[in-house]
Design an enzyme around this catalytic site. Sequence first.
Site, PDB file in Angstrom:
ATOM      1  N   HIS A 132      38.513  48.233  38.621  1.00 24.52           N
ATOM      2  CA  HIS A 132      39.232  47.557  39.702  1.00 24.52           C
ATOM      3  C   HIS A 132      40.561  46.986  39.204  1.00 24.52           C
ATOM      4  CE1 HIS A 132      39.449  45.052  43.442  1.00 24.52           C
ATOM      5  NE2 HIS A 132      40.108  44.244  42.629  1.00 24.52           N
ATOM      6  N   GLU A 133      40.508  46.291  38.065  1.00 24.32           N
ATOM      7  CA  GLU A 133      41.728  45.668  37.546  1.00 24.32           C
ATOM      8  C   GLU A 133      42.744  46.712  37.083  1.00 24.32           C
ATOM      9  OE1 GLU A 133      42.448  42.515  37.919  1.00 24.32           O
ATOM     10  OE2 GLU A 133      40.507  42.321  38.898  1.00 24.32           O
ATOM     11  N   HIS A 136      44.770  48.068  39.912  1.00 18.22           N
ATOM     12  CA  HIS A 136      45.912  47.252  40.347  1.00 18.22           C
ATOM     13  C   HIS A 136      47.182  47.682  39.618  1.00 18.22           C
ATOM     14  CE1 HIS A 136      44.110  44.474  43.101  1.00 18.22           C
ATOM     15  NE2 HIS A 136      43.266  43.978  42.210  1.00 18.22           N
ATOM     16  N   GLU A 193      43.531  44.829  47.541  1.00 19.76           N
ATOM     17  CA  GLU A 193      42.170  44.726  47.022  1.00 19.76           C
ATOM     18  C   GLU A 193      41.323  45.926  47.437  1.00 19.76           C
ATOM     19  OE1 GLU A 193      40.862  42.706  44.826  1.00 19.76           O
ATOM     20  OE2 GLU A 193      42.853  41.864  44.640  1.00 19.76           O
TER      21      GLU A 193
END
Length: 269
Positions: A132-133, A136, A193
Amino acid sequence: MKNWLCAILLLALTACATSPTGRSQLMLVSPEQAISASREAYVQTLLPLQKEGKVDSNRATARRVQIITGKIIAQAIQQFPQTRDWEWSVKVIDEPDTVNAWCMAGGKMAVYTGLLDKVKPTDDELAQVMGHEISHALANHTAERMSVALATQMGMMGVAMVAGDSEYAGVALSGSALAAAMAITLPNSRTSESEADLMGIELAARAGYNPRAAATLWEKMAKVGGSTPPEFMSTHPSPTNRQSTLNNLADKMMPYYLQKGDRPIYPLN
């Protein structure tokens, strides 16, 4: 004055990019500028912590994070070849009360021991955090947040000029300081997100981690936070149906997870 305001509007309209999922993004700050600023901010963030012995203090924990993250980075590079030249890095920060993780532009990452010790994620669940990070960064969300902040300040400068406040109108943004603030302390939009959820769960699955762990991770996060969500959740706003969405995504990602063969690993140290 009218020319100044028109210039701001024109810049905002023309400085657009497209994210990996096809979403239109405001890009007043280029990804390259965000990477350069984040590189400086990363050093500034870690230096005092290193002096206190709070970076990678547990060798086994650091190695676990490096292995999981390295497998996801290898998939990120396959999907986004331009990231091969990034200076990828991940550090474990010894702050037991901080339940958080982040990734700056250019692949500069950190995970806090509070997340590891309080959430107690399995390897599959920790892979969801890192996927997920990393997503980004892949989707240029740092540059996007910097651009939104810059556009906001430009607008306020324009208003100040109209109002005759010459002192405020002369304020300029600091690239590295802004990068640090945007990458670490300020939340992404819900759209960003959702984008990171979609990209991250696929990267983790391709790296050999069970995509169903994405939903169980958020269940654990909610239990750890109780009535007060942990920092990772508070800076990662999400719709109420996030777990349902992640479960649906997991079904689609299972073929990546089940594919046979060794998964490459990007070397981190």
